[in-house]
Design a protein around this motif. Structure first.
Motif, PDB file in Angstrom:
ATOM      1  N   GLY A   9     -28.664  43.904 -14.296  1.00 18.62           N
ATOM      2  CA  GLY A   9     -28.112  44.519 -15.495  1.00 18.62           C
ATOM      3  C   GLY A   9     -28.602  43.791 -16.715  1.00 18.62           C
ATOM      4  N   PRO A  10     -28.214  44.268 -17.882  1.00 18.17           N
ATOM      5  CA  PRO A  10     -28.663  43.614 -19.101  1.00 18.17           C
ATOM      6  C   PRO A  10     -28.117  42.202 -19.206  1.00 18.17           C
ATOM      7  CG  PRO A  10     -27.721  45.779 -19.538  1.00 18.17           C
ATOM      8  CD  PRO A  10     -27.408  45.431 -18.135  1.00 18.17           C
ATOM      9  N   GLU A  11     -28.874  41.352 -19.899  1.00 20.55           N
ATOM     10  CA  GLU A  11     -28.419  39.984 -20.158  1.00 20.55           C
ATOM     11  C   GLU A  11     -27.221  40.020 -21.104  1.00 20.55           C
ATOM     12  OE1 GLU A  11     -29.724  37.215 -18.739  1.00 20.55           O
ATOM     13  OE2 GLU A  11     -30.833  38.668 -17.570  1.00 20.55           O
ATOM     14  N   PRO A  12     -26.387  38.942 -21.098  1.00 21.81           N
ATOM     15  CA  PRO A  12     -25.178  38.958 -21.914  1.00 21.81           C
ATOM     16  C   PRO A  12     -25.421  39.266 -23.387  1.00 21.81           C
ATOM     17  CG  PRO A  12     -25.146  37.116 -20.406  1.00 21.81           C
ATOM     18  CD  PRO A  12     -26.459  37.772 -20.248  1.00 21.81           C
ATOM     19  N   ALA A  13     -26.478  38.638 -23.997  1.00 26.99           N
ATOM     20  CA  ALA A  13     -26.725  38.874 -25.423  1.00 26.99           C
ATOM     21  C   ALA A  13     -27.079  40.333 -25.665  1.00 26.99           C
ATOM     22  CB  ALA A  13     -27.845  37.961 -25.912  1.00 26.99           C
ATOM     23  N   GLU A  14     -27.968  40.880 -24.770  1.00 29.43           N
ATOM     24  CA  GLU A  14     -28.369  42.273 -24.897  1.00 29.43           C
ATOM     25  C   GLU A  14     -27.186  43.191 -24.662  1.00 29.43           C
ATOM     26  OE1 GLU A  14     -31.209  42.306 -21.881  1.00 29.43           O
ATOM     27  OE2 GLU A  14     -32.850  41.538 -23.086  1.00 29.43           O
ATOM     28  N   LEU A  15     -26.373  42.790 -23.684  1.00 30.78           N
ATOM     29  CA  LEU A  15     -25.208  43.592 -23.336  1.00 30.78           C
ATOM     30  C   LEU A  15     -24.282  43.758 -24.535  1.00 30.78           C
ATOM     31  CD1 LEU A  15     -23.728  44.685 -20.612  1.00 30.78           C
ATOM     32  CD2 LEU A  15     -22.225  42.764 -21.078  1.00 30.78           C
ATOM     33  N   SER A  16     -24.096  42.664 -25.271  1.00 31.43           N
ATOM     34  CA  SER A  16     -23.172  42.762 -26.397  1.00 31.43           C
ATOM     35  C   SER A  16     -23.716  43.697 -27.471  1.00 31.43           C
ATOM     36  CB  SER A  16     -22.897  41.376 -26.975  1.00 31.43           C
ATOM     37  OG  SER A  16     -24.075  40.862 -27.526  1.00 31.43           O
ATOM     38  N   ALA A  17     -25.045  43.641 -27.719  1.00 29.93           N
ATOM     39  CA  ALA A  17     -25.626  44.554 -28.711  1.00 29.93           C
ATOM     40  C   ALA A  17     -25.517  45.994 -28.227  1.00 29.93           C
ATOM     41  CB  ALA A  17     -27.081  44.185 -28.959  1.00 29.93           C
ATOM     42  N   LEU A  18     -25.841  46.182 -26.940  1.00 26.79           N
ATOM     43  CA  LEU A  18     -25.756  47.531 -26.357  1.00 26.79           C
ATOM     44  C   LEU A  18     -24.318  48.035 -26.371  1.00 26.79           C
ATOM     45  CD1 LEU A  18     -27.478  49.665 -24.891  1.00 26.79           C
ATOM     46  CD2 LEU A  18     -26.877  48.552 -22.752  1.00 26.79           C
ATOM     47  N   GLU A  19     -23.410  47.134 -26.011  1.00 24.68           N
ATOM     48  CA  GLU A  19     -21.999  47.505 -25.961  1.00 24.68           C
ATOM     49  C   GLU A  19     -21.500  47.892 -27.360  1.00 24.68           C
ATOM     50  OE1 GLU A  19     -19.571  44.870 -23.762  1.00 24.68           O
ATOM     51  OE2 GLU A  19     -17.710  45.616 -24.628  1.00 24.68           O
ATOM     52  N   LEU A  46     -22.874  51.423 -19.635  1.00 26.29           N
ATOM     53  CA  LEU A  46     -23.534  50.126 -19.445  1.00 26.29           C
ATOM     54  C   LEU A  46     -24.155  50.022 -18.062  1.00 26.29           C
ATOM     55  CD1 LEU A  46     -20.930  47.811 -21.231  1.00 26.29           C
ATOM     56  CD2 LEU A  46     -23.156  48.563 -22.086  1.00 26.29           C
ATOM     57  N   GLU A  47     -23.485  50.600 -17.087  1.00 23.03           N
ATOM     58  CA  GLU A  47     -24.036  50.563 -15.726  1.00 23.03           C
ATOM     59  C   GLU A  47     -25.306  51.402 -15.626  1.00 23.03           C
ATOM     60  OE1 GLU A  47     -21.199  50.193 -12.101  1.00 23.03           O
ATOM     61  OE2 GLU A  47     -20.092  51.286 -13.633  1.00 23.03           O
ATOM     62  N   CYS A  48     -25.362  52.478 -16.412  1.00 22.66           N
ATOM     63  CA  CYS A  48     -26.543  53.354 -16.378  1.00 22.66           C
ATOM     64  C   CYS A  48     -27.736  52.743 -17.120  1.00 22.66           C
ATOM     65  CB  CYS A  48     -26.225  54.706 -17.016  1.00 22.66           C
ATOM     66  SG  CYS A  48     -25.131  55.735 -16.019  1.00 22.66           S
ATOM     67  N   ALA A  49     -27.458  51.789 -18.017  1.00 21.04           N
ATOM     68  CA  ALA A  49     -28.533  51.244 -18.854  1.00 21.04           C
ATOM     69  C   ALA A  49     -29.496  50.402 -18.024  1.00 21.04           C
ATOM     70  CB  ALA A  49     -27.927  50.394 -19.964  1.00 21.04           C
ATOM     71  N   PRO A  50     -30.807  50.623 -18.154  1.00 23.57           N
ATOM     72  CA  PRO A  50     -31.773  49.799 -17.420  1.00 23.57           C
ATOM     73  C   PRO A  50     -31.804  48.375 -17.979  1.00 23.57           C
ATOM     74  CG  PRO A  50     -32.919  51.275 -18.922  1.00 23.57           C
ATOM     75  CD  PRO A  50     -31.469  51.621 -19.007  1.00 23.57           C
ATOM     76  N   PRO A  51     -32.245  47.406 -17.187  1.00 23.84           N
ATOM     77  CA  PRO A  51     -32.298  46.021 -17.679  1.00 23.84           C
ATOM     78  C   PRO A  51     -33.167  45.922 -18.931  1.00 23.84           C
ATOM     79  CG  PRO A  51     -32.791  46.126 -15.331  1.00 23.84           C
ATOM     80  CD  PRO A  51     -32.731  47.532 -15.808  1.00 23.84           C
ATOM     81  N   GLY A  52     -32.691  45.138 -19.894  1.00 24.81           N
ATOM     82  CA  GLY A  52     -33.484  44.912 -21.098  1.00 24.81           C
ATOM     83  C   GLY A  52     -33.158  45.856 -22.243  1.00 24.81           C
ATOM     84  N   ARG A  53     -32.397  46.882 -21.962  1.00 22.81           N
ATOM     85  CA  ARG A  53     -32.090  47.827 -23.046  1.00 22.81           C
ATOM     86  C   ARG A  53     -31.102  47.191 -24.023  1.00 22.81           C
ATOM     87  NH1 ARG A  53     -32.593  52.842 -24.544  1.00 22.81           N
ATOM     88  NH2 ARG A  53     -33.645  53.555 -22.667  1.00 22.81           N
ATOM     89  N   ALA A  54     -31.450  47.202 -25.299  1.00 20.50           N
ATOM     90  CA  ALA A  54     -30.594  46.573 -26.307  1.00 20.50           C
ATOM     91  C   ALA A  54     -29.890  47.589 -27.186  1.00 20.50           C
ATOM     92  CB  ALA A  54     -31.424  45.633 -27.177  1.00 20.50           C
ATOM     93  N   ARG A  55     -30.411  48.832 -27.205  1.00 17.24           N
ATOM     94  CA  ARG A  55     -29.794  49.856 -28.052  1.00 17.24           C
ATOM     95  C   ARG A  55     -29.492  51.087 -27.207  1.00 17.24           C
ATOM     96  NH1 ARG A  55     -33.897  50.576 -32.868  1.00 17.24           N
ATOM     97  NH2 ARG A  55     -32.360  52.107 -33.517  1.00 17.24           N
ATOM     98  N   PRO A  56     -28.480  51.867 -27.601  1.00 20.18           N
ATOM     99  CA  PRO A  56     -28.133  53.061 -26.822  1.00 20.18           C
ATOM    100  C   PRO A  56     -29.302  54.027 -26.710  1.00 20.18           C
ATOM    101  CG  PRO A  56     -26.403  52.579 -28.405  1.00 20.18           C
ATOM    102  CD  PRO A  56     -27.535  51.653 -28.716  1.00 20.18           C
ATOM    103  N   ASP A  57     -29.420  54.642 -25.546  1.00 18.45           N
ATOM    104  CA  ASP A  57     -30.427  55.671 -25.312  1.00 18.45           C
ATOM    105  C   ASP A  57     -30.144  56.844 -26.259  1.00 18.45           C
ATOM    106  OD1 ASP A  57     -32.439  56.735 -23.066  1.00 18.45           O
ATOM    107  OD2 ASP A  57     -31.082  58.357 -23.644  1.00 18.45           O
ATOM    108  N   TRP A  58     -31.204  57.410 -26.883  1.00 15.94           N
ATOM    109  CA  TRP A  58     -30.976  58.469 -27.876  1.00 15.94           C
ATOM    110  C   TRP A  58     -30.366  59.720 -27.244  1.00 15.94           C
ATOM    111  CZ3 TRP A  58     -33.328  63.231 -27.557  1.00 15.94           C
ATOM    112  CH2 TRP A  58     -34.433  63.345 -26.706  1.00 15.94           C
TER     113      TRP A  58
END
Lengths: 339, 111
Positions: A9-19, A46-58
Motif C-alpha cells: 500500500g502507499p507509504e505513510p507520508a503518501e497515504l496522508s496526502a492521498l487521504e 485507499l485500498e484501491c489506490a496503487p502503491p505510490g499514488r499521492a493524489r486521488p485518481d481523477w
C-alpha cells in the motif's frame, strides 16, 4: 466473511496526502451520509489506490463529485425515481414548447401590426411576421397534440416547425437575425422533440400532480407569464424600431406579477421531484439559448426581440438554480436542527 | 413485474449471493465476475448499496475495524435472492432465444 487485503500500500507520508485528498472529496457529501459511510468509503478508496499514488485518481474524483451532488439532492427531500425522471423530461418538453410558443407569439404581436394585413410574406417585416406565425402555429399545434397524448403528431409538428422556420429564416436574407432566430428555435424545438421522443407516456404520481391536473396549469402559467412579462422591455424596444406605440415601459403591477410568477415556479420545483427534473433539464437549454443571444451581440453588435427575450431567460435559469440550492440548504439545516 | 436490474446491480447481487462482502472485496469480486468489463468506483458502489439497502435487496451483515479502518459487510436478503433469481431466469430465456435465432441463421452469415 472473507476479504483480501492488498499486500502493498502507499507509504505513510503518501497515504496522508492521498487521504487528505479523498477526505476533501468526501466532504462534498451531506453530513448524514458522511456519518454513515465516510470512514468506510475512505478505507475502500485507499485500498484501491496503487502503491505510490499521492493524489486521488481523477476518475474516482469525478465519480465522488457526481454522486455527492445526487446524494445532496436526495438528502434535500427529493428522491426522483425513474418514472419521475421520465415525467420530468416530459414536463420539460411541454414547458419548452410553451416557452417557444409564447416567444413566437410575442414576436408575432410585435411584428404583425407593422406588417399590415396584406404585407405578410413581403418585405423584411412581412417575412419576419410570416416566420413568427409559422413558429407560433407549429408550437401551439405541438402543445395541443401533446396534451391530447398524440405524441407522434406533436413530434411531427415540432419537426415541421423547425424545418419550416429554417426555410423562412433563409428567406429573410438578414444574416444575424436569421442565425439567431434559427439557432434559438432549433435549440428549444429540438430539445422539445428529443424530450418527447424519450419521455414515457406513463407518468408517476408526482408527475400527474403537475402534468395532469391543476399544478401543471399553474406551472405552465407561471413560466408563460415569466416569458411574456419578461419581454416587456423588448416590446418597448421593438416599438422604437418598428414605429409602434407600445413603448409604455413596465407597470409596477406587472413587475410584482413577474416576481410572483418566478416564486411560484421555483416553490413548485422545490416541492416536486418531477418539477425539479424539468427545471434541471430546461435551465441549461435556456442558458444555451441565452448564450446564442450573447454571442450574436458580440458577433454582429445588434439584437432583436427574440434574442433579448431569451437573453433574460439565461440569467433566470441561473437564478432558479441558486434559489433551489438555497432552499435545499435551508431544508438541510432545518432537518439537522430538528435531528 | 419487478423492474429490470442494471448490469452493475446484477453483478453486485451476484457477488453478494456467494458470501457477505465489504466494499473493497465487493469491487474486486464484481470486476472478476465480469472478466474486468465492469470496474465500479467507490462512489457508484455506495450509491448502489444505499439504494439496494433501502429497497431491502441487501442487508448490512456486520462491522469490524481492521488496521484502524471501518469495514462494513453486506449480505443478500431473501428479497434480493428472489430478484437475482428472477433476473437470471430472464437472461437465460433471452440467451436461449438468441441462440435459437443464431442457430437458424445461414452459415455464410457468420463468414
Amino acid at each position: 466473511v472473507s476479504a483480501e487485503l492488498p499486500t502493498t500500500g502507499p507509504e505513510p507520508a503518501e497515504l496522508s496526502a492521498l487521504e487528505r485528498g479523498y477526505r476533501r472529496l468526501l466532504a462534498l457529501y451531506p453530513a448524514a451520509w458522511r456519518a454513515r459511510h465516510d470512514d468506510e468509503v475512505l478505507a475502500v478508496l485507499l485500498e484501491c489506490a496503487p502503491p505510490g499514488r499521492a493524489r486521488p485518481d481523477w476518475r474516482d474524483a469525478c465519480d465522488l463529485v457526481a454522486h455527492a451532488l445526487l446524494e445532496r439532492m436526495r438528502a434535500a427531500g427529493r428522491s426522483p425515481t425513474c418514472d419521475d425522471a421520465r415525467s420530468g423530461v416530459a414536463l420539460a418538453a411541454i414547458v419548452a414548447l410553451a416557452l417557444l410558443a409564447a416567444f413566437s407569439l410575442l414576436q408575432l404581436l410585435v411584428i404583425v401590426p407593422n406588417a399590415g394585413p396584406w404585407g405578410l410574406g413581403t418585405g423584411y417585416v412581412g417575412r419576419s411576421a410570416l416566420s413568427a406565425m409559422l413558429a407560433s402555429a407549429g408550437c401551439l399545434t405541438a402543445c395541443v397534440c401533446w396534451l391530447a397524448r398524440r405524441r407522434r403528431l406533436a413530434c411531427a409538428a415540432i419537426a415541421f416547425t423547425d424545418a419550416g422556420f429554417l426555410v423562412a429564416s433563409l428567406m429573410l436574407r438578414h444574416g444575424s437575425y436569421a442565425v439567431s432566430w434559427s439557432l434559438i428555435v432549433a435549440i428549444l424545438g429540438l430539445a422539445a422533440l428529443a424530450s418527447l421522443l424519450i419521455a414515457n407516456r406513463a407518468v408517476s404520481e408526482a408527475g400527474r400532480e403537475l402534468i395532469g391536473r391543476r399544478g401543471f396549469v399553474e406551472l405552465i402559467g407561471a413560466l408563460a407569464l415569466i416569458a411574456e412579462i419578461g419581454g416587456w422591455r423588448h416590446v418597448a424596444w421593438a416599438g422604437s424600431v418598428y414605429g409602434s406605440q407600445s413603448d409604455n415601459g413596465m407597470p409596477a403591477a406587472l413587475a410584482v406579477a413577474y416576481f410572483a410568477a418566478v416564486a411560484v415556479a421555483l416553490v413548485m420545483a422545490v416541492r416536486n421531484p418531477v418539477a425539479l427534473i424539468a427545471v434541471t433539464v430546461l435551465s441549461p437549454l435556456l442558458l444555451a439559448a441565452g448564450f446564442v443571444a450573447i454571442a450574436q451581440g458580440w458577433l454582429f453588435g445588434n439584437e432583436d426581440v427574440s434574442v433579448r427575450l431569451l437573453d433574460d431567460a439565461g440569467p433566470l435559469g441561473l437564478v432558479a438554480f441558486l434559489v433551489l440550492a438555497s432552499f435545499a440548504a435551508l431544508r438541510r439545516s432545518r432537518s439537522r436542527a430538528l435531528g | 413485474m419487478p423492474p429490470r436490474l442494471q448490469e452493475p446491480t446484477f453483478l453486485i447481487l451476484t457477488a453478494l449471493a456467494e458470501a457477505p462482502l465489504h466494499g473493497y472485496a465487493l469491487l474486486r469480486r464484481v470486476e472478476e465476475l465480469s472478466d474486468g468489463r465492469v470496474q465500479l468506483r467507490a462512489g457508484t458502489l455506495y450509491a448502489a448499496l444505499d439504494r439496494l439497502v433501502r429497497e431491502g435487496l441487501v442487508a448490512v451483515e456486520g462491522e469490524e475495524v481492521v488496521d484502524g479502518r471501518l469495514r462494513r459487510y453486506y449480505n443478500l436478503s431473501e428479497i434480493g435472492h428472489h430478484a437475482l433469481a428472477l433476473e437470471a431466469h430472464r437472461w437465460k430465456a433471452n440467451v436461449a432465444a438468441a441462440n435459437r435465432v443464431l442457430a437458424a441463421r445461414p452459415a455464410e452469415g457468420l463468414a
